[in-house]
Design an enzyme around this catalytic site. Structure first.
Site, mmCIF file in Angstrom:
data_model
loop_
_atom_site.group_PDB
_atom_site.id
_atom_site.type_symbol
_atom_site.label_atom_id
_atom_site.label_comp_id
_atom_site.label_asym_id
_atom_site.label_seq_id
_atom_site.Cartn_x
_atom_site.Cartn_y
_atom_site.Cartn_z
ATOM 1 N N HIS A 159 -7.353 -5.397 -1.870
ATOM 2 C CA HIS A 159 -6.179 -4.601 -1.518
ATOM 3 C C HIS A 159 -5.228 -5.339 -0.585
ATOM 4 C CE1 HIS A 159 -4.023 -0.795 -1.036
ATOM 5 N NE2 HIS A 159 -4.038 -0.967 0.276
ATOM 6 N N ASP A 206 -9.351 -4.197 -6.228
ATOM 7 C CA ASP A 206 -8.904 -3.289 -5.164
ATOM 8 C C ASP A 206 -9.813 -2.057 -5.140
ATOM 9 O OD1 ASP A 206 -7.538 -1.548 -3.447
ATOM 10 O OD2 ASP A 206 -5.568 -2.242 -4.120
ATOM 11 N N SER A 227 0.837 -1.191 0.000
ATOM 12 C CA SER A 227 0.000 0.000 0.000
ATOM 13 C C SER A 227 0.881 1.254 0.000
ATOM 14 C CB SER A 227 -0.966 -0.030 1.184
ATOM 15 O OG SER A 227 -1.965 0.961 1.068
#
Length: 469
Positions: free
Chosen positions: A403, A368, A276
């Site tokens: 994600h 995502d 991330s």
């Protein structure tokens, strides 16, 4: 003898899981049931091999001594460090020999379907009535994830504590292999945890950086150390609010030096690993730092879009300017995917990945909902192609994955609680993904991550240790 063994195993499992108040009634009933079964024939027997394993190791789950054609439910139960209960279950029919083999037989219902050897782990969900927005994450990596596995007669979807199991066994899942050493780090302002593999070394090194949730996350670093990499889990954002000195380039360079200069580390074989927002940091450092020279980079669910040559706290403030692009789904879950869309064409607003000089493994989930990782990956690939360094890029893109692509066999979380860094507001963030394709993505990507690191960090590719408990 059979009665005493079964009784002690069940009580031991209850004590280990701190489930005694819940299991008391069931245990007493089960003991009576087991005594009757012992007097009339062979006991149903649940086997899990190995009972102690690393979290990325597969286990073999088999039930024997059942009546042929019997409908049974296999159930797993875990009590988290936050005292929440998680469960998974599959519905099976025993074969002609009275056996259920989870790696060969299909579940016809439950939290997973089909032939799924690890379904009792990756499909875990909070038990009915749990708090909303839960996410299962290991905090104390020096202790195992304890899972009680049981087999019940009939196809059950609820009420597991109200009837006795035919057989139960307690299992352990570990992030740290025997001999892995954990060291708290607070050196020249750098904070984190260093994990050292067992053995004399020297080893390759990894600087491990998580995302915008902040805090210190250790479990991936512990698992990497279990596979032979000296790994520093870096704390660089704090929910309580980190000082700007923790967010400048020299902070990450200092962390890199801690790994590189450790006496057990091969100095020219250090990797950056980001997830991330950690991906943005890793790409920025790989391109612009004059100190950090990674041998390779692993980047999961991130983007190259950020103002260049700016400290991280400035980058976060810039992102906050687009917070009005936040969307909510029908359940009120927060979607951040649009915040940096469209991908900018201004070169000052994204890392010049065309200057990357080391192999890059980029992993994205195509569902995502937190960050535009697929769009970013497409732009990264285009930029590297135009610069002539696309041969350094390996892109893994997974349909149906979200994600939070983590080590394998850990549960999928489509949405969970999240504290926004700049406002300290608690929301439920939509991460995206569906359980089965996300589980497949975690298993496949982790295997390829280890292969990638072993290939580029170990002097002899075949010399990398293979960790098992």
């Amino acid at each position: 003898m059979g009665f005493r063994i079964c009784c002690s195993l069940t009580l031991m499992a209850a004590r280990t899981l701190h489930l005694s108040p819940i299991l008391n009634v069931s245990t007493r009933s089960w003991i009576r049931s087991s005594f009757t079964t012992t007097m009339t024939g062979a006991l149903p027997f649940l086997s899990v091999q190995p009972t102690r394993a690393l979290v990325d190791e597969k286990v073999q789950v088999v039930v024997k001594n059942l009546t042929p054609g019997l409908a049974v439910t296999l159930h797993s139960l875990h009590q988290s460090e936050d005292n929440d209960y998680w469960e998974a279950f599959g519905h099976y029919i025993s074969d002609d020999s009275g056996t259920v083999t989870v790696s060969k037989d299909a579940s016809v219902g439950g939290t997973y379907r089909g032939v799924e050897s690890m379904g009792l782990l990756w499909s875990m969900v909070p038990v009915p009535g749990s708090r909303p927005g839960l996410r299962l994450r290991k905090k104390d990596v020096l202790s195992p994830i304890v899972v009680l596995m049981s087999v019940y007669e009939n196809h059950l979807s609820e009420g597991f504590m109200k009837q006795p199991p035919l057989s139960s066994i307690c299992t352990e899942r570990w992030y740290t292999a025997p001999g892995v050493r954990r060291m708290d780090i607070e050196e020249n302002g750098v904070k984190g945890t260093l994990f050292l593999p067992p053995g004399p070394g020297p080893f390759p090194g990894v600087l491990d950086m998580w995302g915008g949730g902040g805090g210190l996350v250790e479990y991936r670093a512990a698992l990497l150390a279990s596979h032979g990499f000296v790994t520093l889990a870096l704390q660089y954002l704090s929910v309580e609010g980190a000082g700007t000195t923790e967010l400048e380039q020299n902070y990450f360079e200092g962390a890199y030096r801690i790994v590189q200069e450790h006496p057990l580390v091969l100095k020219d074989r250090v990797a950056l690993f980001g997830l991330s927002f950690g991906t943005s940091v890793a790409l920025n450092m790989a391109v612009y730092s004059k100190v950090i020279r990674p041998r390779c980079c692993v980047c999961i669910s991130g983007s190259h879009v950020l103002p260049i040559n700016k400290p991280t706290h400035f980058v976060l403030k810039e992102m906050n300017k687009n917070i009005n692009k936040t969307r909510l789904d029908e359940e009120g879950h927060v979607i951040w995917k649009d915040i940096i869309l469209p991908i900018p064409s201004d070169p000052d607003m994204k890392v010049d990945v065309g200057k990357i000089k080391c192999p890059l493994l980029l992993i994205v989930g195509e569902d995502d909902q937190n960050w535009p990782t697929s769009e970013s990956a497409e732009d990264i690939s285009m930029m590297m192609h135009e610069a002539g360094n696309e041969h350094l890029l390996t892109l893994l893109s997974y349909p149906g994955a979200g994600h939070l692509i983590e080590p394998p066999y850990t549960p999928h979380f489509r949405a969970s609680n999240f504290i926004v860094h700049h406002s300290k507001k608690k929301v439920i963030m939509l991460w995206g993904g569906q359980p089965k394709p996300h589980a497949d993505a975690q298993e496949d990507s982790w295997e390829k991550v280890l292969e990638f690191l072993q290939q580029h960090l170990y002097p002899g590719y075949d010399s990398a240790p293979q960790a098992k408990l």
